[in-house]
Write a protein that holds these residues in place. Structure first.
Motif, PDB file in Angstrom:
ATOM      1  N   ALA A  29       4.172 -10.824  -4.545  1.00 58.69           N
ATOM      2  CA  ALA A  29       5.062  -9.666  -4.519  1.00 58.69           C
ATOM      3  C   ALA A  29       4.351  -8.490  -3.870  1.00 58.69           C
ATOM      4  N   GLY A  30       5.133  -7.578  -3.332  1.00 62.90           N
ATOM      5  CA  GLY A  30       4.578  -6.365  -2.747  1.00 62.90           C
ATOM      6  C   GLY A  30       3.939  -5.499  -3.823  1.00 62.90           C
ATOM      7  N   ALA A  31       2.879  -4.800  -3.434  1.00 66.80           N
ATOM      8  CA  ALA A  31       2.169  -3.963  -4.400  1.00 66.80           C
ATOM      9  C   ALA A  31       1.361  -2.883  -3.697  1.00 66.80           C
ATOM     10  N   GLU A  50      -1.845  -0.964   0.382  1.00 70.79           N
ATOM     11  CA  GLU A  50      -0.583  -1.595   0.008  1.00 70.79           C
ATOM     12  C   GLU A  50      -0.484  -2.923   0.737  1.00 70.79           C
ATOM     13  N   THR A  51       0.277  -3.821   0.154  1.00 69.28           N
ATOM     14  CA  THR A  51       0.447  -5.149   0.726  1.00 69.28           C
ATOM     15  C   THR A  51       1.832  -5.675   0.406  1.00 69.28           C
ATOM     16  N   ASP A  52       2.356  -6.530   1.276  1.00 68.32           N
ATOM     17  CA  ASP A  52       3.662  -7.126   0.983  1.00 68.32           C
ATOM     18  C   ASP A  52       3.516  -8.380   0.115  1.00 68.32           C
ATOM     19  N   SER A  53       2.260  -8.812  -0.136  1.00 58.72           N
ATOM     20  CA  SER A  53       2.025  -9.950  -1.024  1.00 58.72           C
ATOM     21  C   SER A  53       0.649  -9.821  -1.665  1.00 58.72           C
ATOM     22  N   LEU A  54       0.640  -9.495  -2.924  1.00 60.83           N
ATOM     23  CA  LEU A  54      -0.617  -9.350  -3.660  1.00 60.83           C
ATOM     24  C   LEU A  54      -1.415 -10.652  -3.652  1.00 60.83           C
ATOM     25  N   ALA A  55      -0.717 -11.773  -3.587  1.00 63.91           N
ATOM     26  CA  ALA A  55      -1.369 -13.083  -3.600  1.00 63.91           C
ATOM     27  C   ALA A  55      -2.186 -13.354  -2.334  1.00 63.91           C
ATOM     28  N   ARG A  56      -1.951 -12.610  -1.264  1.00 61.81           N
ATOM     29  CA  ARG A  56      -2.714 -12.817  -0.019  1.00 61.81           C
ATOM     30  C   ARG A  56      -4.157 -12.321  -0.116  1.00 61.81           C
ATOM     31  N   LEU A  57      -4.453 -11.601  -1.179  1.00 63.68           N
ATOM     32  CA  LEU A  57      -5.826 -11.149  -1.453  1.00 63.68           C
ATOM     33  C   LEU A  57      -6.371 -10.198  -0.387  1.00 63.68           C
ATOM     34  N   ALA A  58      -5.517  -9.403   0.230  1.00 58.72           N
ATOM     35  CA  ALA A  58      -5.941  -8.445   1.251  1.00 58.72           C
ATOM     36  C   ALA A  58      -6.970  -7.455   0.703  1.00 58.72           C
ATOM     37  N   ALA A  85       9.174   0.734   1.860  1.00 58.29           N
ATOM     38  CA  ALA A  85       9.263   2.196   1.976  1.00 58.29           C
ATOM     39  C   ALA A  85       8.678   2.883   0.753  1.00 58.29           C
ATOM     40  N   VAL A  86       8.910   2.316  -0.427  1.00 55.00           N
ATOM     41  CA  VAL A  86       8.369   2.881  -1.669  1.00 55.00           C
ATOM     42  C   VAL A  86       6.848   2.755  -1.671  1.00 55.00           C
ATOM     43  N   ARG A  87       6.343   1.593  -1.275  1.00 46.97           N
ATOM     44  CA  ARG A  87       4.884   1.387  -1.229  1.00 46.97           C
ATOM     45  C   ARG A  87       4.219   2.376  -0.283  1.00 46.97           C
ATOM     46  N   LEU A  88       4.788   2.534   0.900  1.00 48.13           N
ATOM     47  CA  LEU A  88       4.183   3.417   1.897  1.00 48.13           C
ATOM     48  C   LEU A  88       4.210   4.875   1.446  1.00 48.13           C
ATOM     49  N   ALA A  89       5.308   5.303   0.831  1.00 43.96           N
ATOM     50  CA  ALA A  89       5.398   6.681   0.334  1.00 43.96           C
ATOM     51  C   ALA A  89       4.376   6.918  -0.774  1.00 43.96           C
ATOM     52  N   GLU A  90       4.227   5.960  -1.682  1.00 43.20           N
ATOM     53  CA  GLU A  90       3.252   6.094  -2.761  1.00 43.20           C
ATOM     54  C   GLU A  90       1.831   6.123  -2.199  1.00 43.20           C
ATOM     55  N   GLN A  91       1.560   5.256  -1.252  1.00 42.42           N
ATOM     56  CA  GLN A  91       0.237   5.225  -0.633  1.00 42.42           C
ATOM     57  C   GLN A  91      -0.079   6.586  -0.001  1.00 42.42           C
TER      58      GLN A  91
END
Length: 106
Positions: A29-31, A50-58, A85-91
């Protein structure tokens, strides 16, 4: 470090982050995530991402760098956010407030 920590952005919004357990299976999931270390009052934020998939381990490469540079107490906190959009604004809100040293070159 506490399991959950509220971090205020420049806007005054409060974001509740949860300590990441590295050995758990992570959701695809995005985070948003922050890499931080304990401080006298809360945490010192070293990196905001921020990432669109927490599982990708970025976040793993940044965490390794943080531990090499700032010490083994560096840890990852996450906050699930599905919408980009929410992730980017929070970041951006957190970057403006804290100006983390590891984001300086980004």
């Amino acid at each position: 470090m506490a399991r959950q920590i509220e971090i205020a952005g420049k806007s005054g919004a409060l974001y509740r982050y949860t300590a990441l357990e590295e050995d758990r299976i992570l959701p695809p999931a995005g985070a948003n995530y922050v890499i931080c270390k304990p401080a006298e009052r809360g945490v010192d934020i070293l990196f905001v991402g921020e990432t669109d998939s927490l599982a990708r381990l970025a976040w793993r490469e940044q965490l390794a760098y943080a531990r090499d540079t700032y010490g083994d107490e560096a840890n990852v906190l996450t906050r699930l956010n599905v919408r980009s959009a929410v992730r980017l604004a929070e970041q951006e809100d957190l970057l403006e407030e804290y100006r983390p040293p590891m984001n300086a070159g980004a």
